[in-house]
Design a protein around this motif. Structure first.
Motif, short mmCIF file in Angstrom:
data_model
loop_
_atom_site.label_atom_id
_atom_site.label_comp_id
_atom_site.label_asym_id
_atom_site.label_seq_id
_atom_site.Cartn_x
_atom_site.Cartn_y
_atom_site.Cartn_z
N VAL A 140 25.04 25.19 73.04
CA VAL A 140 25.04 26.30 72.09
C VAL A 140 24.98 25.70 70.68
N PRO A 141 23.83 25.80 69.98
CA PRO A 141 23.75 25.28 68.63
C PRO A 141 24.63 26.10 67.68
N VAL A 142 25.12 25.43 66.64
CA VAL A 142 26.03 26.05 65.69
C VAL A 142 25.42 25.97 64.30
N PRO A 143 25.35 27.10 63.57
CA PRO A 143 24.81 27.05 62.21
C PRO A 143 25.57 26.06 61.33
N ILE A 144 24.87 25.45 60.40
CA ILE A 144 25.48 24.46 59.51
C ILE A 144 26.49 25.18 58.61
N LYS A 185 30.43 20.66 63.44
CA LYS A 185 30.66 21.69 64.45
C LYS A 185 29.69 21.61 65.62
N GLY A 186 28.61 20.82 65.50
CA GLY A 186 27.62 20.75 66.57
C GLY A 186 26.26 20.34 66.06
N ILE A 187 25.20 20.87 66.67
CA ILE A 187 23.84 20.59 66.21
C ILE A 187 23.15 21.89 65.82
N TRP A 188 22.09 21.74 65.02
CA TRP A 188 21.27 22.88 64.62
C TRP A 188 19.83 22.41 64.52
N VAL A 189 18.92 23.09 65.22
CA VAL A 189 17.51 22.72 65.16
C VAL A 189 16.93 23.28 63.86
N LEU A 190 16.65 22.39 62.94
CA LEU A 190 16.29 22.77 61.57
C LEU A 190 14.94 23.50 61.49
N SER A 191 14.04 23.19 62.42
CA SER A 191 12.69 23.77 62.37
C SER A 191 12.51 24.92 63.35
N ALA A 192 13.62 25.50 63.84
CA ALA A 192 13.58 26.67 64.71
C ALA A 192 14.37 27.80 64.05
N PRO A 193 13.80 29.00 63.95
CA PRO A 193 14.51 30.11 63.28
C PRO A 193 15.87 30.42 63.89
N ASP A 194 16.01 30.24 65.22
CA ASP A 194 17.29 30.52 65.88
C ASP A 194 18.14 29.27 66.06
N GLY A 195 17.75 28.17 65.40
CA GLY A 195 18.49 26.93 65.54
C GLY A 195 18.36 26.29 66.91
N GLY A 196 17.44 26.81 67.73
CA GLY A 196 17.24 26.29 69.07
C GLY A 196 18.01 27.01 70.14
N ALA A 197 18.69 28.11 69.79
CA ALA A 197 19.60 28.78 70.73
C ALA A 197 18.89 29.19 72.02
N GLY A 198 17.72 29.80 71.91
CA GLY A 198 17.04 30.33 73.08
C GLY A 198 16.67 29.27 74.10
N TRP A 235 13.24 19.39 74.55
CA TRP A 235 14.50 20.14 74.52
C TRP A 235 15.62 19.38 75.23
N ARG A 236 15.28 18.61 76.24
CA ARG A 236 16.30 17.80 76.89
C ARG A 236 16.75 16.66 75.98
N GLY A 237 15.84 16.15 75.18
CA GLY A 237 16.22 15.16 74.19
C GLY A 237 17.14 15.75 73.14
N ILE A 238 16.84 16.98 72.72
CA ILE A 238 17.68 17.66 71.73
C ILE A 238 19.06 17.94 72.32
N ALA A 239 19.10 18.37 73.58
CA ALA A 239 20.39 18.62 74.23
C ALA A 239 21.21 17.33 74.32
N ALA A 240 20.53 16.21 74.53
CA ALA A 240 21.23 14.92 74.60
C ALA A 240 21.81 14.54 73.24
N LEU A 241 21.16 14.97 72.15
CA LEU A 241 21.71 14.73 70.83
C LEU A 241 23.03 15.48 70.67
N ALA A 242 23.12 16.65 71.29
CA ALA A 242 24.34 17.46 71.20
C ALA A 242 25.48 16.90 72.04
N THR A 243 25.14 16.27 73.15
CA THR A 243 26.18 15.86 74.10
C THR A 243 26.39 14.35 74.17
N GLY A 244 25.43 13.57 73.66
CA GLY A 244 25.49 12.13 73.80
C GLY A 244 26.33 11.46 72.72
N LYS A 245 26.47 10.15 72.85
CA LYS A 245 27.23 9.36 71.88
C LYS A 245 26.34 8.47 71.03
#
Length: 275
Positions: free
Chosen positions: A270-274, A249-262, A137-147
């Motif tokens: 905060v993941p954003v729907p595609i 608009k952001g990232i969305w976790v494709l294999s999580a029903p809530d997009g990874g929000a929880g 999850w920290r790797g996923i968060a880095a995808l949202a905030t990193g360059k």
């Protein structure tokens, strides 16, 4: 190839939405396999449960037949790291098993893995699984905030290195990857810190982020079946994985029903729907 590097496939929003549909089917199939992972059940039983969900959804397995792989999931138990083949192995109380699967919907791929401890958990195995999942999850968060894609491995490594207690090893021989019209695509997604920044993160990039941690040494070997990878010291291993999309608009976790929000909320993402 561009300047000697494999070309990265960037997806449209419509394509990423289809990948999310594949991810939702995959999530349900993994739910069923995880629920079935109990003492006395064979790894083949888990494969059958997973395959039934795909069949009901009209989805196609992307594991079955991949370079000759004979099943719809990988079931890696205890010292098995990745690519374990389901079969007659009976799960025992206290086993730790990583279940890795994927599927295709309308030509677009999903890929995700979860770890389960059967019955009574050894506290060190539970710690191994918890740290691996948190690192993902920290790797996923880095995808949202990193360059750059390299920021993902930096975040995973920094987190694992910061955890109190006996150090855990991050496997270096097996890494995450791009995903889209194929299951394994450019770029590689390392799970450890290097001086390589990797490609720039931009909309349309879809990655499978999958740290693999071990309780001992990171050296591995492949068994005679040419698939199953094990730790050479026999220590236990763990894998967690999600497929994630980057859009305007952001990232969305494709294999999580809530997009990874929880799971991302505590990390300030905060993941954003595609769209």
């Amino acid at each position: 190839m561009a300047f000697g590097q494999p070309r990265i496939e960037y997806k449209s929003n419509e394509q990423m939405r289809t990948m999310h549909q594949a991810g939702l089917v995959l999530s349900r199939a993994l739910d069923a396999a995880v629920a079935a992972a109990k003492a006395g059940v064979t790894t083949k039983d888990l494969d059958d449960v997973f395959a039934a969900v795909l069949n009901e959804a009209g989805a196609k397995s992307n594991f079955l037949g991949y370079h000759g792989f004979p099943a719809t999931i990988c079931t890696s138990v205890n010292e098995e790291v990745v690519h374990g083949i389901p079969g007659g192995r009976v799960l025992q109380d206290g086993d730790i098993i990583s279940i890795d699967g994927g599927c295709i919907v309308d030509g677009w791929h999903s890929d995700s893995a979860r770890t389960v401890i059967v019955g009574t958990a050894n506290p060190e195995d539970q710690r191994l699984s918890d740290v691996t999942e948190a690192a993902m999850w920290r790797g996923i968060a880095a995808l949202a905030t990193g360059k750059f894609v390299g920021d993902i491995g930096n975040a995973i490594d920094d987190y694992v290195s910061s955890v109190q207690g006996k150090p855990l090893g991050i496997l270096e021989d097996y890494v995450g990857h791009g995903i889209g019209s194929e299951m394994h695509m450019a770029p590689d997604v390392l799970n450890y810190r290097t001086g390589h920044r990797g490609p720039k993160i931009r909309p349309g990039l879809c990655l499978a982020i999958e740290p693999m941690l071990v309780r001992g040494d990171i050296e591995t070997a492949t068994l005679d079946d040419d698939w199953t990878v094990v730790t050479t010291d026999g220590k236990r291993s763990c894998q967690w994985e999600h497929s994630v999309a980057v859009h305007e608009k952001g990232i969305w976790v494709l294999s999580a029903p809530d997009g990874g929000a929880g799971k991302l909320a505590p990390l300030g993402v905060v993941p954003v729907p595609i769209p």
